[in-house]
Write a protein that holds these residues in place. Structure first.
Motif, PDB file in Angstrom:
ATOM      1  N   MET A  20      15.517   5.892  38.842  1.00 56.48           N
ATOM      2  CA  MET A  20      16.688   5.690  39.669  1.00 56.48           C
ATOM      3  C   MET A  20      17.824   5.209  38.780  1.00 56.48           C
ATOM      4  O   MET A  20      17.694   4.195  38.105  1.00 56.48           O
ATOM      5  N   ALA A  21      18.922   5.951  38.746  1.00 57.25           N
ATOM      6  CA  ALA A  21      20.091   5.584  37.952  1.00 57.25           C
ATOM      7  C   ALA A  21      21.143   4.974  38.868  1.00 57.25           C
ATOM      8  O   ALA A  21      21.492   5.552  39.904  1.00 57.25           O
ATOM      9  N   THR A  33       6.648  -1.086  35.249  1.00 55.53           N
ATOM     10  CA  THR A  33       7.989  -1.095  35.837  1.00 55.53           C
ATOM     11  C   THR A  33       8.945  -1.572  34.756  1.00 55.53           C
ATOM     12  O   THR A  33       8.670  -2.557  34.073  1.00 55.53           O
ATOM     13  N   ALA A  34      10.062  -0.874  34.603  1.00 57.09           N
ATOM     14  CA  ALA A  34      11.026  -1.250  33.570  1.00 57.09           C
ATOM     15  C   ALA A  34      12.446  -1.085  34.102  1.00 57.09           C
ATOM     16  O   ALA A  34      12.706  -0.287  35.002  1.00 57.09           O
ATOM     17  N   VAL A  35      13.355  -1.858  33.508  1.00 57.08           N
ATOM     18  CA  VAL A  35      14.777  -1.732  33.819  1.00 57.08           C
ATOM     19  C   VAL A  35      15.523  -1.580  32.505  1.00 57.08           C
ATOM     20  O   VAL A  35      15.191  -2.238  31.511  1.00 57.08           O
ATOM     21  N   GLY A  36      16.505  -0.673  32.487  1.00 60.74           N
ATOM     22  CA  GLY A  36      17.247  -0.418  31.263  1.00 60.74           C
ATOM     23  C   GLY A  36      18.737  -0.319  31.512  1.00 60.74           C
ATOM     24  O   GLY A  36      19.182  -0.077  32.637  1.00 60.74           O
ATOM     25  N   GLY A  59      26.578   0.004  29.280  1.00 60.00           N
ATOM     26  CA  GLY A  59      26.560  -0.929  30.394  1.00 60.00           C
ATOM     27  C   GLY A  59      27.048  -0.351  31.699  1.00 60.00           C
ATOM     28  O   GLY A  59      27.101  -1.047  32.719  1.00 60.00           O
ATOM     29  N   LYS A  60      27.387   0.928  31.719  1.00 55.32           N
ATOM     30  CA  LYS A  60      27.886   1.549  32.949  1.00 55.32           C
ATOM     31  C   LYS A  60      26.763   1.922  33.918  1.00 55.32           C
ATOM     32  O   LYS A  60      26.991   2.026  35.113  1.00 55.32           O
ATOM     33  N   ARG A  61      25.566   2.154  33.374  1.00 54.25           N
ATOM     34  CA  ARG A  61      24.442   2.559  34.232  1.00 54.25           C
ATOM     35  C   ARG A  61      23.270   1.615  34.063  1.00 54.25           C
ATOM     36  O   ARG A  61      22.970   1.163  32.954  1.00 54.25           O
ATOM     37  N   LEU A  62      22.591   1.347  35.177  1.00 54.65           N
ATOM     38  CA  LEU A  62      21.338   0.597  35.184  1.00 54.65           C
ATOM     39  C   LEU A  62      20.243   1.558  35.620  1.00 54.65           C
ATOM     40  O   LEU A  62      20.400   2.264  36.624  1.00 54.65           O
ATOM     41  N   LEU A  63      19.147   1.599  34.873  1.00 55.49           N
ATOM     42  CA  LEU A  63      18.048   2.506  35.203  1.00 55.49           C
ATOM     43  C   LEU A  63      16.808   1.726  35.607  1.00 55.49           C
ATOM     44  O   LEU A  63      16.382   0.813  34.898  1.00 55.49           O
ATOM     45  N   GLY A  68      18.430   7.473  27.740  1.00 58.09           N
ATOM     46  CA  GLY A  68      19.716   7.030  27.212  1.00 58.09           C
ATOM     47  C   GLY A  68      19.935   5.537  27.190  1.00 58.09           C
ATOM     48  O   GLY A  68      21.070   5.073  27.020  1.00 58.09           O
ATOM     49  N   CYS A  69      18.862   4.744  27.336  1.00 59.54           N
ATOM     50  CA  CYS A  69      19.018   3.286  27.374  1.00 59.54           C
ATOM     51  C   CYS A  69      19.286   2.703  25.991  1.00 59.54           C
ATOM     52  O   CYS A  69      18.651   3.079  25.012  1.00 59.54           O
TER      53      CYS A  69
END
Length: 219
Positions: free
Chosen positions: A1-2, A152-155, A160-164, A192-193
């Motif tokens: 999810m972007a 589970t991961a967050v990137g 800094g424009k997108r959170l994945l 792209g993180c």
């Protein structure tokens, strides 16, 4: 999810599970299924967050987990936690724990955090920074790092424009084995993180989406 962090209509929010069961006592929250949290908060997208500990100090997976991890079971979170500018958990480690921080300008960063900074609006911790400066920095070794496990991961991407938000299924030989931390880091880099954080995985891993037509929260 972007997630587009530049969109003023989009908000990232950290939520407790259930209520704090004992005020100033040792427990900070109670366990609650992600679907129940999502429904209560009206979230569009929900993933599990930080690691936690129970009074019994038990740990379990699969069918045994249902006996141990019960809704409304008192719990602590392992790292710092902030919701809407109010910090409700700080880590025991003097040097802090790896965490995602969303500041008052909706800017995201990933770093080791002890007591969250004053301008932090949302803070959630994990176990490991797995991508830093656009490079795989995930630890390796038998057990937790190499797994394979559901993850589970967050990137953070695009400066800094997108959170994945990424969830990886596992522990099913026919469908999905899971991944090592380094394999998750590669996934985040491929997306792209520039930086990424490993959150609680294993049996906790879940992504919940709200159906825009029915409003139902489903995994």
């Amino acid at each position: 999810m972007a997630i587009d962090l530049t969109n003023p209509d989009v908000k990232v929010r950290v939520s407790r599970g259930g209520e704090d069961p004992d005020g100033d006592g040792p427990w900070q929250t109670t366990l609650l299924r992600p679907t129940a949290i999502a429904e209560r908060e009206g979230f569009e997208v929900t993933v599990n967050g930080d690691f936690f500990a129970l009074p019994s100090k038990q740990d379990a997976e699969g069918s045994e987990a249902q006996k141990v991890f019960r809704a409304k079971q008192a719990s602590t979170v392992s790292g710092p936690a902030t919701t809407d500018g109010t910090t409700w958990a700080v880590p025991k480690e003097e040097d802090g724990r790896p965490a995602l921080v969303i500041d008052a300008q909706n800017r995201a960063s990933i770093a080791k955090v002890g007591k969250p900074p004053k301008d932090a609006q949302q803070v959630i911790a994990g176990s490991d920074i797995i991508v830093e400066g656009g490079k795989d920095v995930a630890r390796t070794g038998k057990g937790f790092p190499d797994g394979p496990h559901p993850r589970t991961a967050v990137g953070i991407a695009d400066g800094g424009k997108r959170l994945l938000l990424v969830v990886i299924d596992g522990r099913d030989k026919e469908k999905a084995r899971g991944m090592s931390l380094s394999q998750v880091a590669k996934v985040m880099l491929d997306l792209g993180c520039d930086s990424a954080l490993n959150l609680d995985g294993g049996g906790s891993t879940a992504m919940v989406l709200r159906d825009p037509k029915s409003g139902e929260q489903t995994i």
